[in-house]
Design an enzyme around this catalytic site. Structure first.
Site, PDB file in Angstrom:
ATOM      1  N   CYS A  14      -3.366  -0.203  -3.212  1.00  0.00           N
ATOM      2  CA  CYS A  14      -4.103   0.237  -2.037  1.00  0.00           C
ATOM      3  C   CYS A  14      -3.450   1.459  -1.405  1.00  0.00           C
ATOM      4  O   CYS A  14      -2.267   1.717  -1.645  1.00  0.00           O
ATOM      5  CB  CYS A  14      -4.196  -0.905  -1.022  1.00  0.00           C
ATOM      6  SG  CYS A  14      -2.636  -1.776  -0.752  1.00  0.00           S
ATOM      7  N   CYS A  50       0.842  -1.205   0.000  1.00  0.00           N
ATOM      8  CA  CYS A  50       0.000   0.000   0.000  1.00  0.00           C
ATOM      9  C   CYS A  50       0.878   1.257   0.000  1.00  0.00           C
ATOM     10  O   CYS A  50       1.974   1.253   0.584  1.00  0.00           O
ATOM     11  CB  CYS A  50      -0.896   0.013   1.242  1.00  0.00           C
ATOM     12  SG  CYS A  50      -2.161  -1.264   1.226  1.00  0.00           S
TER      13      CYS A  50
END
Ligand code: APR
Length: 248
Positions: free
Chosen positions: A163, A82
């Site tokens: 993400c 992420c």
């Protein structure tokens, strides 16, 4: 001339397959798994090379589908952490430089992206070999060629899996910094997940005024695609290359 035409190998308008394609894939895979991801679970590079080549060998080079690459993606797709992903459109070199300096990752820093980066490949119906003479050109021959469909399938998987806050480096020296027909526009932006934040950077060439901005129509179009998906959007424009590479 007759024989040349009949072999058919020279009929396409794009660059032919890269010499030693399979050897390069195997070597890049071995390097990637040993040097770039040491400690990661060891990857079966022979199997990956096999899955890559069997996606397109002996097939009509204009009839590629995403499904052809599914076995390869399922075998070798790697996710990025992420907040690390960087997309690009018409800014390949700059985006790669930015990612490298900041410890971020472009698609070409993932295993499959690094294997295929800069290479060209296509097969020939009924032949076990690659066509080293020519491959279909996206514009002049067909869009559903194995090269283009590979980048689309891989980019889709990449976008679906990012993400946190992700970034895109766009070219502020062209009229439409966001191009809805590009892979970023067609494939990546529309496949970002809810809860992702996309940060766009519009970077213009040194010594030239910018040609597009965060308030221009092309970026508004990007915003509307993202709004429909509840993806948050941040945009920064009017950056020169040096400002961008140096900025925090
Ligand atoms: N090497 C060679 N060609 C590539 C590569 C690569 N690593 N990646 C994409 N391509 C091809 C694709 O066919 C693409 O359409 O080159 C074209 C680059 O065109 P641009 O308009 O500059 O960018 P875009 O179409 O938006 O594609 C780049 O897609 O590959 C992903 O994550 C990547 O965000 C990036 C975007």
């Amino acid at each position: 001339i007759y024989k040349w035409h009949h072999s058919g190998l020279n009929r396409w308008h794009g660059r032919g397959s890269t010499a030693d394609f399979q050897k390069i894939i195997q070597e890049r895979c071995d390097d990637y798994t040993q040097q770039i991801q040491p400690g990661a679970r060891s990857r079966n590079c022979q199997g990956i090379k096999q899955a890559f080549t069997s996606a397109f060998i002996s097939k009509d080079p204009c009839k590629a589908t995403k499904e052809d690459y599914k076995p390869l993606l399922d075998l070798a797709y790697t996710t990025v952490p992420c907040n690390k992903a960087v997309f690009w459109s018409k800014t390949k070199e700059l985006a790669h430089e930015y990612a490298k300096r900041r410890g971020l990752l472009t698609l070409e820093d993932t295993l499959l992206g690094s294997l295929a980066d800069g290479l060209s490949w296509c097969g020939e119906p009924g032949s076990p070999d690659l066509n080293y003479q020519s491959c279909p050109d996206w514009k002049k021959d067909c869009r559903t060629n194995y090269f283009s469909v590979f980048w689309e399938a891989l980019s889709e998987r990449f976008a679906e899996n990012v993400c946190g806050t992700v970034q895109v480096v766009l070219n502020g020296s062209i009229e439409n910094a966001f191009d809805k027909m590009s892979i970023f526009g067609r494939v990546e932006a529309p496949n970002l997940r809810q809860m992702v934040t996309l940060k766009a950077w519009l970077v213009h060439d040194p010594g030239k005024p910018p040609s597009d901005s965060c308030s221009g129509p092309s970026i508004k179009e990007l915003e509307s695609i993202l709004n429909q998906r509840s993806v948050r959007f941040i945009c920064r424009d009017n950056l020169s290359r040096d400002q961008f590479l140096g900025s925090y």
